[in-house]
Write a protein that holds these residues in place. Structure first.
Motif, PDB file in Angstrom:
ATOM      1  N   GLN A  51       0.695  -1.527   0.430  1.00 28.22           N
ATOM      2  CA  GLN A  51       0.040  -0.097  -0.214  1.00 28.22           C
ATOM      3  C   GLN A  51       1.139   1.229  -0.195  1.00 28.22           C
ATOM      4  O   GLN A  51       0.451   2.052   0.240  1.00 28.22           O
ATOM      5  CB  GLN A  51      -0.978  -0.427   0.962  1.00 28.22           C
ATOM      6  N   VAL A  52       2.087   1.051  -0.163  1.00 27.67           N
ATOM      7  CA  VAL A  52       2.615   2.148  -0.421  1.00 27.67           C
ATOM      8  C   VAL A  52       2.324   3.832  -1.129  1.00 27.67           C
ATOM      9  O   VAL A  52       1.759   2.870  -2.755  1.00 27.67           O
ATOM     10  CB  VAL A  52       4.429   1.614  -0.564  1.00 27.67           C
ATOM     11  N   ILE A  53       2.644   4.723  -0.916  1.00 28.03           N
ATOM     12  CA  ILE A  53       1.702   5.779  -2.066  1.00 28.03           C
ATOM     13  C   ILE A  53       2.689   5.555  -3.296  1.00 28.03           C
ATOM     14  O   ILE A  53       3.474   5.142  -3.519  1.00 28.03           O
ATOM     15  CB  ILE A  53       1.585   7.094  -1.320  1.00 28.03           C
ATOM     16  N   SER A  54       1.491   5.793  -4.377  1.00 24.88           N
ATOM     17  CA  SER A  54       2.784   5.909  -5.852  1.00 24.88           C
ATOM     18  C   SER A  54       3.895   6.672  -6.092  1.00 24.88           C
ATOM     19  O   SER A  54       4.336   6.064  -6.816  1.00 24.88           O
ATOM     20  CB  SER A  54       1.273   6.311  -6.756  1.00 24.88           C
ATOM     21  N   SER A  55       3.770   8.116  -4.890  1.00 28.27           N
ATOM     22  CA  SER A  55       4.983   8.795  -5.521  1.00 28.27           C
ATOM     23  C   SER A  55       6.467   7.642  -5.279  1.00 28.27           C
ATOM     24  O   SER A  55       7.744   8.544  -5.319  1.00 28.27           O
ATOM     25  CB  SER A  55       5.758   9.936  -5.037  1.00 28.27           C
ATOM     26  N   GLN A  56       6.220   6.775  -3.981  1.00 30.08           N
ATOM     27  CA  GLN A  56       7.344   6.170  -3.710  1.00 30.08           C
ATOM     28  C   GLN A  56       7.401   4.580  -3.983  1.00 30.08           C
ATOM     29  O   GLN A  56       7.728   4.143  -2.820  1.00 30.08           O
ATOM     30  CB  GLN A  56       6.969   6.428  -1.763  1.00 30.08           C
ATOM     31  N   ARG A  57       6.722   4.346  -5.404  1.00 31.22           N
ATOM     32  CA  ARG A  57       6.734   2.514  -5.870  1.00 31.22           C
ATOM     33  C   ARG A  57       8.109   3.289  -6.141  1.00 31.22           C
ATOM     34  O   ARG A  57       7.289   1.821  -7.947  1.00 31.22           O
ATOM     35  CB  ARG A  57       5.429   2.344  -6.065  1.00 31.22           C
ATOM     36  N   TRP A  58       8.688   3.927  -6.863  1.00 30.00           N
ATOM     37  CA  TRP A  58       9.850   3.175  -8.170  1.00 30.00           C
ATOM     38  C   TRP A  58      10.261   2.540  -6.977  1.00 30.00           C
ATOM     39  O   TRP A  58      10.570   1.548  -6.239  1.00 30.00           O
ATOM     40  CB  TRP A  58      10.339   4.977  -8.163  1.00 30.00           C
ATOM     41  N   GLY A  59      12.133   2.239  -8.126  1.00 28.10           N
ATOM     42  CA  GLY A  59      12.665   0.909  -7.958  1.00 28.10           C
ATOM     43  C   GLY A  59      12.317   0.007  -8.657  1.00 28.10           C
ATOM     44  O   GLY A  59      12.373  -0.107  -9.463  1.00 28.10           O
ATOM     45  N   VAL A  60      12.551  -1.096  -7.528  1.00 30.04           N
ATOM     46  CA  VAL A  60      12.329  -2.652  -8.114  1.00 30.04           C
ATOM     47  C   VAL A  60      11.244  -3.091  -8.879  1.00 30.04           C
ATOM     48  O   VAL A  60      11.121  -4.113  -9.743  1.00 30.04           O
ATOM     49  CB  VAL A  60      12.905  -3.632  -6.853  1.00 30.04           C
ATOM     50  N   PRO A  61      10.190  -1.727  -8.683  1.00 30.25           N
ATOM     51  CA  PRO A  61       8.438  -2.782  -9.658  1.00 30.25           C
ATOM     52  C   PRO A  61       9.091  -2.660 -10.657  1.00 30.25           C
ATOM     53  O   PRO A  61       8.478  -3.558 -11.988  1.00 30.25           O
ATOM     54  CB  PRO A  61       7.003  -1.954  -8.758  1.00 30.25           C
ATOM     55  N   ALA A  62       9.545  -1.884 -11.195  1.00 31.51           N
ATOM     56  CA  ALA A  62       9.887  -1.375 -12.462  1.00 31.51           C
ATOM     57  C   ALA A  62      10.205  -2.349 -13.318  1.00 31.51           C
ATOM     58  O   ALA A  62      11.343  -2.963 -13.193  1.00 31.51           O
ATOM     59  CB  ALA A  62      10.641  -0.304 -13.073  1.00 31.51           C
ATOM     60  N   GLY A  63       9.697  -3.104 -14.961  1.00 32.51           N
ATOM     61  CA  GLY A  63       9.391  -3.887 -15.147  1.00 32.51           C
ATOM     62  C   GLY A  63       8.609  -5.387 -14.926  1.00 32.51           C
ATOM     63  O   GLY A  63       8.806  -6.123 -15.672  1.00 32.51           O
ATOM     64  N   ALA A  64       8.479  -5.052 -13.018  1.00 29.01           N
ATOM     65  CA  ALA A  64       7.188  -6.417 -13.028  1.00 29.01           C
ATOM     66  C   ALA A  64       6.340  -6.689 -13.903  1.00 29.01           C
ATOM     67  O   ALA A  64       5.156  -5.719 -14.451  1.00 29.01           O
ATOM     68  CB  ALA A  64       6.957  -6.193 -11.002  1.00 29.01           C
ATOM     69  N   PRO A  65       5.937  -8.500 -13.854  1.00 31.02           N
ATOM     70  CA  PRO A  65       4.579  -8.046 -14.591  1.00 31.02           C
ATOM     71  C   PRO A  65       2.890  -7.598 -13.541  1.00 31.02           C
ATOM     72  O   PRO A  65       3.407  -7.174 -12.745  1.00 31.02           O
ATOM     73  CB  PRO A  65       4.388 -10.013 -14.281  1.00 31.02           C
ATOM     74  N   ARG A  66       2.754  -7.312 -14.344  1.00 31.65           N
ATOM     75  CA  ARG A  66       1.739  -6.234 -13.923  1.00 31.65           C
ATOM     76  C   ARG A  66       0.303  -7.393 -13.232  1.00 31.65           C
ATOM     77  O   ARG A  66      -0.522  -6.617 -12.425  1.00 31.65           O
ATOM     78  CB  ARG A  66       0.530  -5.564 -15.032  1.00 31.65           C
ATOM     79  N   SER A  67       0.735  -8.808 -13.024  1.00 35.69           N
ATOM     80  CA  SER A  67      -0.408 -10.285 -12.588  1.00 35.69           C
ATOM     81  C   SER A  67      -0.278  -9.711 -11.396  1.00 35.69           C
ATOM     82  O   SER A  67      -0.263 -10.838 -10.314  1.00 35.69           O
ATOM     83  CB  SER A  67      -0.545 -10.823 -13.693  1.00 35.69           C
ATOM     84  N   VAL A  68       1.371  -9.534 -10.742  1.00 37.89           N
ATOM     85  CA  VAL A  68       1.902  -9.773  -9.830  1.00 37.89           C
ATOM     86  C   VAL A  68       1.495  -8.226  -8.815  1.00 37.89           C
ATOM     87  O   VAL A  68       1.365  -7.686  -8.623  1.00 37.89           O
ATOM     88  CB  VAL A  68       3.322 -10.001  -9.787  1.00 37.89           C
TER      89      VAL A  68
END
Length: 217
Positions: free
Chosen positions: A108-125
Motif C-alpha cells: 500500500q505504499v503511496i504511488s510517488s514512492q513506488r519507484w525502484g524494483v517494481p519497474a519491469g515487474a509483471p502487472r499480474s503480480v
C-alpha cells in the motif's frame, strides 16, 4: 523495514496486539516514509531490542545507525534479502499474521514512492515495496529499493542498494534499469509490465534530515 520487523516481533514477545498508536505509526512509516513515525518507533524499541531482532533474523552484516539516526543504518543486499524472506516464508521469528500484516503495508505504499524494483515487474503480480533515499557528503545519494513480488503459490524478491549517485533521479533510473533486466530474465514471456517511474516533485528531498556527524559514512 527493520523497524517494522522489530516492532512486530516485540509485540509477539509481549503476547499482545499492536497498540493503535503503533499501528498508525507503522502504517505512516511504511506507506508514506513518515520520518516522525519512524523516529518514534526507533526510540520506543531502542537499540538493544532492534539488535536482538537482527540477531534472530541472522542479519549479521547490518550495523544500526548511531543514536536516533535510523537513516544511517548500514545494511547489505544479503541481509535485506533475509528480511524479505522472513516476511514470505513461515519461520519462528514472525507469526503468519505478522508477516501478512507487514506485506500488506508494503503493498500500500503511496504511488510517488513506488519507484525502484517494481519497474519491469509483471502487472499480474502483487508488488510489496519499500524504498530509501539519502544524500551524504561522501558517496553522494544512497538510493535503495527492496521488493517482493507475489502471486498464488509463487514469489521472488529483488534488492538493489546503490550509492555514489549524483542525484536522486539518477539513482532511481539506475535501480530501475537493473530491476527491469532481472524481471525480464525471470519472466521472459510476459509483455504487460510495470513501466519506469515518472519523476516526482518530491524527488530530491532526503528521506531523513541528518547533520554532519564525525566518523559516520
Amino acid at each position: 523495514m527493520i523497524i517494522l520487523g522489530a516492532m512486530l516481533r516485540k509485540a509477539l514477545d509481549q503476547h499482545r496486539y499492536l497498540t493503535s498508536t503503533e499501528a498508525s505509526q507503522l502504517r505512516a512509516m511504511i506507506t508514506q516514509s513518515d520520518n516522525n513515525a519512524a523516529s518514534a518507533l526507533w526510540a520506543k524499541l531502542e537499540h538493544p531490542y532492534i539488535q536482538h531482532f537482527l540477531n534472530l533474523a541472522g542479519m549479521t552484516q547490518t550495523v544500526l545507525g548511531p543514536g536516533r539516526y535510523w537513516g544511517l543504518t548500514q545494511a547489505t543486499a544479503h541481509d535485506e534479502m533475509l528480511l524479505l524472506r522472513i516476511l514470505l516464508r513461515g519461520n519462528t521469528i514472525l507469526s503468519s499474521n505478522s508477516r501478512t500484516y507487514a506485506l500488506g503495508l508494503m503493498a500500500q505504499v503511496i504511488s510517488s514512492q513506488r519507484w525502484g524494483v517494481p519497474a519491469g515487474a509483471p502487472r499480474s503480480v502483487t508488488v510489496h515495496v519499500k524504498d530509501g533515499w539519502l544524500p551524504r557528503t561522501t558517496h553522494g545519494w544512497r538510493i535503495n529499493s527492496i521488493g517482493a513480488f507475489t502471486w498464488p503459490q509463487h514469489w521472488y524478491t529483488i534488492v538493489v542498494l546503490s550509492m555514489d549517485n549524483p542525484t536522486m533521479s539518477y539513482g532511481v533510473t539506475t535501480v530501475e534499469s537493473i530491476a527491469r533486466v532481472i524481471h525480464s530474465d525471470l519472466n521472459p514471456t510476459v509483455t504487460a509490465v510495470i513501466p519506469r517511474s515518472a519523476p516526482d516533485p518530491g524527488w530530491g528531498k532526503p528521506d531523513e534530515t541528518i547533520p554532519t556527524l564525525p566518523a559516520v559514512p
